[in-house]
Design an enzyme around this catalytic site. Structure first.
Site, PDB file in Angstrom:
ATOM      1  N   GLU A 289     -26.262 -53.175  10.986  1.00 53.23           N
ATOM      2  CA  GLU A 289     -25.272 -52.551  10.092  1.00 53.23           C
ATOM      3  C   GLU A 289     -25.923 -52.307   8.732  1.00 53.23           C
ATOM      4  O   GLU A 289     -26.676 -53.142   8.237  1.00 53.23           O
ATOM      5  CB  GLU A 289     -24.065 -53.486   9.896  1.00 53.23           C
ATOM      6  CG  GLU A 289     -23.020 -52.881   8.942  1.00 53.23           C
ATOM      7  CD  GLU A 289     -21.917 -53.856   8.563  1.00 53.23           C
ATOM      8  OE1 GLU A 289     -20.953 -53.980   9.334  1.00 53.23           O
ATOM      9  OE2 GLU A 289     -22.026 -54.498   7.490  1.00 53.23           O
TER      10      GLU A 289
ATOM     11  N   GLY B  12      -9.007 -51.729   6.976  1.00 54.72           N
ATOM     12  CA  GLY B  12      -9.467 -51.918   5.596  1.00 54.72           C
ATOM     13  C   GLY B  12      -8.618 -52.987   4.933  1.00 54.72           C
ATOM     14  O   GLY B  12      -7.514 -53.299   5.382  1.00 54.72           O
TER      15      GLY B  12
ATOM     16  N   TYR C  69     -17.874 -48.203   5.558  1.00 59.26           N
ATOM     17  CA  TYR C  69     -17.066 -47.266   4.781  1.00 59.26           C
ATOM     18  C   TYR C  69     -16.582 -48.051   3.575  1.00 59.26           C
ATOM     19  O   TYR C  69     -15.954 -49.117   3.742  1.00 59.26           O
ATOM     20  CB  TYR C  69     -15.893 -46.848   5.656  1.00 59.26           C
ATOM     21  CG  TYR C  69     -15.131 -45.626   5.231  1.00 59.26           C
ATOM     22  CD1 TYR C  69     -15.649 -44.355   5.443  1.00 59.26           C
ATOM     23  CD2 TYR C  69     -13.870 -45.742   4.652  1.00 59.26           C
ATOM     24  CE1 TYR C  69     -14.926 -43.226   5.091  1.00 59.26           C
ATOM     25  CE2 TYR C  69     -13.143 -44.621   4.304  1.00 59.26           C
ATOM     26  CZ  TYR C  69     -13.679 -43.362   4.528  1.00 59.26           C
ATOM     27  OH  TYR C  69     -12.963 -42.251   4.187  1.00 59.26           O
TER      28      TYR C  69
HETATM   29  P1  FAD Z   1      -6.128 -54.769  11.902  1.00 62.61           P
HETATM   30  O1  FAD Z   1      -6.666 -54.798  13.266  1.00 62.61           O
HETATM   31  O2  FAD Z   1      -5.052 -53.792  11.596  1.00 62.61           O
HETATM   32  O3  FAD Z   1      -5.621 -56.250  11.555  1.00 62.61           O
HETATM   33  C1  FAD Z   1      -5.248 -56.598  10.236  1.00 62.61           C
HETATM   34  C2  FAD Z   1      -4.242 -57.739  10.268  1.00 62.61           C
HETATM   35  O4  FAD Z   1      -3.007 -57.268  10.789  1.00 62.61           O
HETATM   36  C3  FAD Z   1      -4.652 -58.908  11.147  1.00 62.61           C
HETATM   37  O5  FAD Z   1      -4.174 -60.090  10.540  1.00 62.61           O
HETATM   38  C4  FAD Z   1      -3.936 -58.655  12.468  1.00 62.61           C
HETATM   39  O6  FAD Z   1      -3.637 -59.850  13.168  1.00 62.61           O
HETATM   40  C5  FAD Z   1      -2.657 -57.977  11.989  1.00 62.61           C
HETATM   41  N1  FAD Z   1      -2.169 -56.963  12.938  1.00 62.61           N
HETATM   42  C6  FAD Z   1      -2.912 -56.067  13.628  1.00 62.61           C
HETATM   43  N2  FAD Z   1      -2.123 -55.299  14.382  1.00 62.61           N
HETATM   44  C7  FAD Z   1      -0.844 -55.691  14.159  1.00 62.61           C
HETATM   45  C8  FAD Z   1       0.406 -55.267  14.658  1.00 62.61           C
HETATM   46  N3  FAD Z   1       0.493 -54.297  15.577  1.00 62.61           N
HETATM   47  N4  FAD Z   1       1.531 -55.883  14.187  1.00 62.61           N
HETATM   48  C9  FAD Z   1       1.457 -56.899  13.298  1.00 62.61           C
HETATM   49  N5  FAD Z   1       0.251 -57.359  12.801  1.00 62.61           N
HETATM   50  C10 FAD Z   1      -0.871 -56.748  13.225  1.00 62.61           C
HETATM   51  N6  FAD Z   1     -13.792 -53.005   5.642  1.00 62.61           N
HETATM   52  C11 FAD Z   1     -14.079 -51.864   4.950  1.00 62.61           C
HETATM   53  O7  FAD Z   1     -13.419 -51.553   3.930  1.00 62.61           O
HETATM   54  N7  FAD Z   1     -15.092 -51.024   5.356  1.00 62.61           N
HETATM   55  C12 FAD Z   1     -15.845 -51.290   6.451  1.00 62.61           C
HETATM   56  O8  FAD Z   1     -16.753 -50.514   6.783  1.00 62.61           O
HETATM   57  C13 FAD Z   1     -15.581 -52.489   7.195  1.00 62.61           C
HETATM   58  N8  FAD Z   1     -16.283 -52.792   8.310  1.00 62.61           N
HETATM   59  C14 FAD Z   1     -15.967 -53.920   9.037  1.00 62.61           C
HETATM   60  C15 FAD Z   1     -16.685 -54.200  10.224  1.00 62.61           C
HETATM   61  C16 FAD Z   1     -16.398 -55.332  10.973  1.00 62.61           C
HETATM   62  C17 FAD Z   1     -17.174 -55.607  12.243  1.00 62.61           C
HETATM   63  C18 FAD Z   1     -15.378 -56.224  10.541  1.00 62.61           C
HETATM   64  C19 FAD Z   1     -15.065 -57.459  11.337  1.00 62.61           C
HETATM   65  C20 FAD Z   1     -14.643 -55.949   9.383  1.00 62.61           C
HETATM   66  C21 FAD Z   1     -14.931 -54.796   8.624  1.00 62.61           C
HETATM   67  N9  FAD Z   1     -14.212 -54.475   7.465  1.00 62.61           N
HETATM   68  C22 FAD Z   1     -14.510 -53.328   6.744  1.00 62.61           C
HETATM   69  C23 FAD Z   1     -13.158 -55.389   6.962  1.00 62.61           C
HETATM   70  C24 FAD Z   1     -11.762 -55.001   7.508  1.00 62.61           C
HETATM   71  O9  FAD Z   1     -11.391 -53.736   7.000  1.00 62.61           O
HETATM   72  C25 FAD Z   1     -10.780 -56.082   7.029  1.00 62.61           C
HETATM   73  O10 FAD Z   1     -11.065 -57.307   7.656  1.00 62.61           O
HETATM   74  C26 FAD Z   1      -9.298 -55.736   7.157  1.00 62.61           C
HETATM   75  O11 FAD Z   1      -8.558 -56.714   6.418  1.00 62.61           O
HETATM   76  C27 FAD Z   1      -8.752 -55.724   8.570  1.00 62.61           C
HETATM   77  O12 FAD Z   1      -9.172 -54.633   9.259  1.00 62.61           O
HETATM   78  P2  FAD Z   1      -8.864 -54.520  10.853  1.00 62.61           P
HETATM   79  O13 FAD Z   1      -9.337 -53.191  11.269  1.00 62.61           O
HETATM   80  O14 FAD Z   1      -9.380 -55.698  11.533  1.00 62.61           O
HETATM   81  O15 FAD Z   1      -7.243 -54.547  10.801  1.00 62.61           O
END
Ligand code: FAD
Length: 285
Positions: free
Chosen positions: A17, A107, A49
């Protein structure tokens, strides 16, 4: 080439990454570092991003440059600070650049953001839109030690299932330092019926700044074994770097030995760290 095809092939994979610069004047130096990491011939490289989408231009540019260099690229895309129009613009742009893989993320929610006015609340909504847009291999994030906002890990896994049902083809983990946490998480995923490939995210911790950052934000505890390294070598940057690389190498070998086929290294744009890890794994990947 699609990341899903790479990580499901029989040979173990190693990918890196990188992150884009925050400002234009840093573009050249970041680009150079990314280019050096690309020469290590990783199975693919992902480009983050910037929080809030501020560096979206650079993410697409760096991902496209990687393709030009013959490296499969995976562009990250976040949605919570964005609008539907902006997301579609990004998808059009990535498609036009020939990028075939997106890591779709929610995010972090910026402080003070009015949640009632958001276009997106969770990553699965973005994932479903990218699936409907068509043509991309879609990945998502997962958290072996539970996402910090989650009520509990069972709920976290339940929501991962929704991501997969909406088109997420593989998951990449948040960093972790104790492999047994990942093995336990994978078992719970399978029991919950989440059966997409999981890429293990490994962070080589090689300097004091990273250690402080990990301790303060991620809810990802450093194991005692690593804390002892920090106690002993914390004030000697060269020794700490060496020890951090050795720790990450050992962690990665244990992952492969236990049947994890895909490892993604958070390179922190550091070609020397990435290069040493690749060299240590010569003959393995
Ligand atoms: P989600 O999957 O939407 O989850 C977020 C929270 O909501 C979790 O607590 C989950 O349990 C809960 N949730 C999910 N779906 C539901 C639902 N249907 N109903 C109720 N609750 C729900 N951030 C950046 O800004 N840029 C990046 O490039 C970036 N890259 C990353 C790469 C990796 C491999 C990882 C692990 C994280 C990265 N992040 C990045 C950080 C990420 O954006 C944050 O951790 C963010 O807070 C959660 O993103 P997510 O896509 O996991 O969210």
């Amino acid at each position: 080439m699609k990341v899903i095809d790479t990580i499901t092939a029989s040979k173990p994979t190693l990918s890196f990454e990188v992150f884009p610069p925050k400002t234009d004047d840093k573009f050249e130096s970041v680009s150079r570092a990314v280019g050096e990491i690309a020469t290590l011939a990783p199975d693919y490289m992902s480009v983050t991003y910037g929080a809030g989408g501020g560096t979206s231009e650079y993410t697409a540019r760096i991902a496209a440059d990687l393709l030009q260099k013959g490296v499969v690229s995976l562009a990250h895309l976040t949605c919570v600070s964005s609008t539907r129009e902006r997301v579609f613009e990004q998808l059009e742009k990535l498609r036009a650049l020939g990028i075939e893989n997106i890591l779709a993320l929610r995010g972090d929610i910026p402080e003070g953001l009015d949640r009632t006015k958001l276009s997106y609340h969770y990553a699965y909504e973005l994932i479903a839109e990218i699936r409907d847009f068509g043509g991309f291999c879609i990945g998502g994030a997962c958290y072996p030690e539970c996402h910090p906002e989650s009520e509990n890990s069972a709920k976290d896994i339940e929501y991962l299932k929704i991501k997969v049902e909406n088109g997420c083809e593989f998951l990449t983990t948040q960093m972790f330092f104790d492999n047994s946490i990942l093995y336990n998480f994978l078992y719970r995923l399978l029991r919950a019926g989440v059966d997409v490939p999981v890429v293990a995210g490994v962070m080589p911790v090689t300097n004091a700044v990273q250690i402080k950052r990990i301790a303060s934000i991620s809810g990802t505890p450093l194991p005692q074994k690593f804390l002892r390294i920090v106690d002993r070598y914390g004030s000697n940057p060269e020794a700490l770097k060496q020890a951090g690389i050795a720790f990450a190498t050992e962690q990665i070998i244990d992952l492969y030995a236990n049947g994890i086929n895909a490892v993604h290294v958070y390179s922190m744009n550091n070609p020397s760290v990435a290069g040493k890890i690749k060299e240590n794994l010569k003959g393995i990947v």
